[in-house]
Design a protein around this motif. Structure first.
Motif, short mmCIF file in Angstrom:
data_model
loop_
_atom_site.label_atom_id
_atom_site.label_comp_id
_atom_site.label_asym_id
_atom_site.label_seq_id
_atom_site.Cartn_x
_atom_site.Cartn_y
_atom_site.Cartn_z
N PHE A 157 0.24 -1.59 0.18
CA PHE A 157 0.00 0.03 0.02
C PHE A 157 0.60 1.10 0.38
CE2 PHE A 157 -2.99 -3.25 1.69
CZ PHE A 157 -3.37 -3.37 1.29
N ASN A 158 2.20 1.50 -0.57
CA ASN A 158 2.56 1.95 -0.32
C ASN A 158 2.50 2.95 -1.53
OD1 ASN A 158 5.31 3.74 -1.63
ND2 ASN A 158 6.79 2.56 -0.79
N PRO A 159 2.55 4.83 -1.55
CA PRO A 159 1.85 5.76 -2.20
C PRO A 159 2.32 5.50 -3.37
CG PRO A 159 2.83 6.61 -0.59
CD PRO A 159 2.71 5.32 -0.26
N ASN A 160 3.41 5.26 -3.99
CA ASN A 160 4.50 4.79 -5.29
C ASN A 160 4.01 3.91 -6.20
OD1 ASN A 160 6.36 7.08 -5.46
ND2 ASN A 160 7.80 6.06 -3.24
N ILE A 161 3.25 2.70 -4.96
CA ILE A 161 2.66 1.19 -5.46
C ILE A 161 1.40 1.96 -6.76
CG2 ILE A 161 2.46 -1.10 -5.87
CD1 ILE A 161 3.53 -1.28 -3.67
N ILE A 162 0.47 2.69 -5.96
CA ILE A 162 -0.64 2.51 -6.11
C ILE A 162 -0.35 3.95 -7.39
CG2 ILE A 162 -2.46 4.25 -5.09
CD1 ILE A 162 -1.87 3.36 -2.19
N ARG A 163 0.29 4.74 -7.06
CA ARG A 163 0.92 5.79 -8.63
C ARG A 163 1.19 5.19 -9.56
NH1 ARG A 163 4.39 11.26 -7.53
NH2 ARG A 163 5.84 9.49 -6.54
N SER A 164 2.03 4.28 -9.62
CA SER A 164 3.49 3.71 -10.72
C SER A 164 1.98 2.86 -11.21
CB SER A 164 4.39 2.75 -10.17
OG SER A 164 4.06 1.79 -9.46
N SER A 165 0.96 1.69 -10.31
CA SER A 165 0.14 1.20 -10.41
C SER A 165 -1.30 1.37 -11.71
CB SER A 165 -0.84 -0.39 -9.49
OG SER A 165 -1.34 0.59 -8.76
N VAL A 166 -1.21 3.06 -11.09
CA VAL A 166 -2.34 3.51 -12.29
C VAL A 166 -3.92 3.16 -11.30
CG1 VAL A 166 -1.20 4.90 -13.48
CG2 VAL A 166 -2.52 2.98 -14.00
N GLY A 167 -3.72 2.65 -10.58
CA GLY A 167 -4.95 2.34 -9.28
C GLY A 167 -5.01 0.68 -9.71
N CYS A 168 -4.21 0.40 -10.35
CA CYS A 168 -4.24 -1.71 -10.55
C CYS A 168 -3.88 -2.12 -9.19
CB CYS A 168 -3.42 -1.71 -11.93
SG CYS A 168 -3.93 -1.57 -13.39
N ILE A 169 -4.24 -1.63 -8.63
CA ILE A 169 -3.60 -1.84 -7.01
C ILE A 169 -4.78 -2.94 -6.77
CG2 ILE A 169 -3.18 -0.29 -5.73
CD1 ILE A 169 -2.23 -1.82 -3.85
N PHE A 170 -6.08 -2.09 -7.19
CA PHE A 170 -7.35 -2.24 -6.88
C PHE A 170 -7.71 -3.00 -7.89
CE2 PHE A 170 -6.68 2.38 -5.29
CZ PHE A 170 -6.16 2.06 -4.07
#
Length: 265
Positions: A157-170
């Motif tokens: 849930f690191n913000p850099n992962i959220i940003r680089s995944s363009v939301g695909c973490i969800f």
């Protein structure tokens, strides 16, 4: 009435910065920060619970909150001054809205597959948030069944992962575990394990991915650990025709995943 925060010394500002910067804070609160309309929308679609919403009315008018989250009465809404929002905005170009969202448990026993013959991506010990984000984007593009992170080195849930995944973490089904746990999980579900490795490998396009399959990639520096290599059904390799013998892990994963998708059509 929405709360209004105009001071950089406000406790809410300090809390958001802590959640952005410290994995320990995210773990303690079981919460993390999501910034941007698309990302918040994908989090909601992915079944994540929004706890609080913060916005700057100059960038994101209050009337748009209902469009983003119809049940605004269920969450705490806080309006931020331009100065405060600029301080806590993680992205350079921002839309003026962010949310605090509850984390999900990412255990293997919670994982459910869409298909009887699942296609899974396993990444062992990925460290760079940019690589993890790119892997999640690739997994979403191929609509695979799950992404498993073995021995994670970075908080998912690191913000850099959220940003680089363009939301695909969800948008992906994600679970984490040790290498041993994930190997046992795959074997229990009778999923063939294809390790991307140079050792004792066959060209990737000759492997049969039509049954339940897990494509396992390691780090660019060290590749897969011996434990994976000792437990693969087959090792696969992307033949290199240039001067170097490896490529970016997310690029390699994309090639392998879409070959598996091609075979399944």
């Amino acid at each position: 009435m929405h709360k209004f925060v105009s001071s950089l010394q406000n406790s809410a500002v300090k809390r958001i910065l802590q959640l952005q910067e410290k994995a320990r804070a995210r773990k303690k609160e079981n919460a993390f920060v999501v910034e941007g309309v698309r990302e918040i929308s994908l989090a909601l679609k992915g079944g994540y619970k929004v706890l609080e919403i913060y916005y700057n009315a100059d960038l994101f008018p209050a009337e748009k909150l209902k469009e983003l989250y119809p049940e605004t009465s269920e969450v705490e809404l806080t309006k931020l001054s331009a100065e405060v929002y600029e301080k806590i905005a993680y992205r350079g170009s921002t839309e003026g809205v962010m949310a605090i969202v509850a984390t999900k448990e990412l255990s293997l026993d919670k994982l459910k597959f869409r298909n009887e013959n699942p296609l899974i991506l396993v990444a062992e010990a990925p460290e760079k948030p940019g690589n993890i984000g790119a892997l999640l984007r690739t997994a979403d593009a191929a609509a695979i069944d799950a992404v498993l992170i073995a021995n994670p080195k970075t908080d998912i849930f690191n913000p850099n992962i959220i940003r680089s995944s363009v939301g695909c973490i969800f948008t992906n089904r994600i679970a984490t575990g040790t290498t041993s746990e994930i190997i046992e999980f795959l074997k229990q579900h009778k999923i063939a394990i294809f390790g991307a490795a140079l050792q004792a490998s066959v060209p990737y396009h000759t492997a049969d991915f039509t049954g339940g399959s897990a494509i396992v990639v390691g780090t660019e520096a060290t590749g897969l650990s011996d434990e994976w290599l000792e437990n693969t059904t087959k090792n696969i390799v992307i033949p290199m025709e240039g001067e170097i013998d490896s490529m970016n892990v997310s690029v390699a994963a994309g090639i392998l995943i879409f070959e598996a998708k091609r075979q399944r059509r």
